[in-house]
Scaffold this active site. Structure first.
Site, PDB file in Angstrom:
ATOM      1  CD  GLU A   1      -1.061   0.521   3.712  1.00  0.00           C
ATOM      2  OE1 GLU A   1      -1.613   1.638   3.586  1.00  0.00           O
ATOM      3  OE2 GLU A   1      -1.148  -0.162   4.747  1.00  0.00           O
TER       4      GLU A   1
ATOM      5  CE  LYS B   1      -0.933   0.880  14.268  1.00  0.00           C
ATOM      6  NZ  LYS B   1      -1.958   0.453  13.370  1.00  0.00           N
TER       7      LYS B   1
HETATM    8  N1  PSU Z   1      -2.145   1.421  10.550  1.00  0.00           N
HETATM    9  C1  PSU Z   1      -0.836   1.672  10.551  1.00  0.00           C
HETATM   10  N2  PSU Z   1      -0.290   2.411   9.557  1.00  0.00           N
HETATM   11  C2  PSU Z   1      -1.053   2.892   8.535  1.00  0.00           C
HETATM   12  C3  PSU Z   1      -2.462   2.602   8.525  1.00  0.00           C
HETATM   13  C4  PSU Z   1      -2.952   1.860   9.540  1.00  0.00           C
HETATM   14  O1  PSU Z   1      -0.119   1.264  11.452  1.00  0.00           O
HETATM   15  O2  PSU Z   1      -0.515   3.583   7.644  1.00  0.00           O
HETATM   16  C5  PSU Z   1      -3.279   3.090   7.367  1.00  0.00           C
HETATM   17  C6  PSU Z   1      -3.604   1.941   6.399  1.00  0.00           C
HETATM   18  O3  PSU Z   1      -3.527   2.432   5.091  1.00  0.00           O
HETATM   19  C7  PSU Z   1      -5.038   1.588   6.729  1.00  0.00           C
HETATM   20  C8  PSU Z   1      -5.571   2.945   7.095  1.00  0.00           C
HETATM   21  O4  PSU Z   1      -5.743   1.006   5.654  1.00  0.00           O
HETATM   22  O5  PSU Z   1      -4.540   3.562   7.835  1.00  0.00           O
HETATM   23  C9  PSU Z   1      -6.839   2.864   7.902  1.00  0.00           C
HETATM   24  O6  PSU Z   1      -7.407   4.126   7.976  1.00  0.00           O
HETATM   25  P1  PSU Z   1      -8.857   4.290   8.572  1.00  0.00           P
HETATM   26  O7  PSU Z   1      -8.734   3.891   9.998  1.00  0.00           O
HETATM   27  O8  PSU Z   1      -9.174   5.743   8.377  1.00  0.00           O
HETATM   28  O9  PSU Z   1      -9.747   3.367   7.780  1.00  0.00           O
END
Ligand code: PSU
Ligand code: MN
Length: 303
Positions: free
Chosen positions: A25, A159
């Protein structure tokens, strides 16, 4: 559909030869880590995948195209440019039509990987059900994507900025298997353990490939979470990191952070409050995931 996909030479050749490919990603580069560590990590992760027998395909939106495989200059641009849009499922149509730069989240990367015929995706952390979601309704689109898009996702668990218990309940409802790679316990990103069990434990790449193939052969749509614990030497003390996360959550609430800004804000705060230690852990776990993921991609090409 094909008019929107643009492959790097390396990925194109891999596709023609039927070589194993690993999707990566770009939100983690543009919104998940600071410059220049983000670009350096992206490059190293790609190299680890090559060293372990697969071809990396970092995915992002550029000039109305879904790029499958980025050049070195493009990686640098996503690490450094201002105003790169965090791109999830809902954003894809708009960002392609307006030819903006888009860094894909887990959800959007899964969509693009499936379009490109890539079955395996490596990242650090996925989105999930946020703490307090019972009132904010902040549930990541990543979970819906895992339910409907046929890509296996290697990550380091969930997390604790998330409500891990509710995330697991949501995944259970949606029929998404949560697999522990050489572990019975769900890892929690910075720590090797959480208080939750995984659904199934596997101890080899071949086992993961076999279960994914069986699922997909049955026509069961959706992915799986392959949770790979952070290497011990880079893991953090649960009490330490959970205290930091509590502070970060408090600040997010005070500042009224909402929507797609929540996760990047929390990651940035945690990094600041740990004086960079969380970033070090984050980098180490992504690299470890790249190694395991490449092995699974290789095994999938033999199934
Ligand atoms: N967790 C991490 N690093 C990240 C992300 C999540 O430790 O960069 C990013 C990923 O791209 C994940 C996104 O898909 O955050 C999730 O965002 P949201 O919670 O807004 O859906
Ligand atoms: Mn959200």
């Amino acid at each position: 559909m094909k008019q929107y996909l643009s492959y790097s030479q390396e990925v194109l050749e891999a596709k023609e030869k039927g070589l194993p490919i690993v999707a990566l990603e770009s939100t983690i580069i543009s919104h998940g880590m600071p410059y220049p560590q983000n670009v350096q990590t992206a490059r190293e992760v790609e190299q680890i995948i090559r060293d372990n027998g697969a071809v990396p395909a970092t995915i992002a939106l550029i000039d109305g195209q879904i790029k499958i495989g980025l050049s070195d200059e493009e990686l640098e641009m996503f690490g450094n440019a201002q105003g790169v849009a965090k791109t999830s499922r809902r954003d894809l149509g708009y960002l392609l039509a307006t030819k903006k730069l888009g860094a894909t989240t887990v959800a959007a990367t899964m969509i693009c990987a499936e379009l490109a015929g890539i079955e395996l995706f490596v990242t650090g952390g996925i989105g999930g059900v946020h703490r307090g979601a019972e009132t904010t309704m902040d549930i990541s689109a990543d979970l819906e994507e895992l339910a409907m898009t046929n890509v296996a996702v290697v990550c380091a668990g969930a997390k604790s900025i998330l409500d891990i218990g509710l995330t697991l309940e949501y995944l259970e409802t949606k029929g998404v298997p949560v697999i522990g790679y050489e572990t019975d316990v769900l890892p929690a990103f910075y720590t090797r353990e959480s208080e939750f069990a995984v659904n199934f434990r596997v101890d080899s790449a071949e086992e993961v490939a076999a279960m994914m193939r069986a699922k997909w052969d049955l026509g069961l749509r959706g992915g799986a979470i392959i949770a790979n614990p952070i290497p011990v030497e880079h893991s953090m003390e649960a009490s330490f990191i959970n205290g930091i996360i509590a502070k970060a959550l408090e600040e997010a609430e005070q500042q009224g952070i909402a929507g797609k800004n929540v996760t990047p804000f929390l990651l940035g705060k945690v990094k600041e409050l740990t004086e960079g230690k969380s970033l070090e852990s984050n980098i180490a776990l992504v690299k470890h995931n790249a190694k395991i993921g490449a092995g699974i991609a290789v095994a999938l090409t033999k199934k």
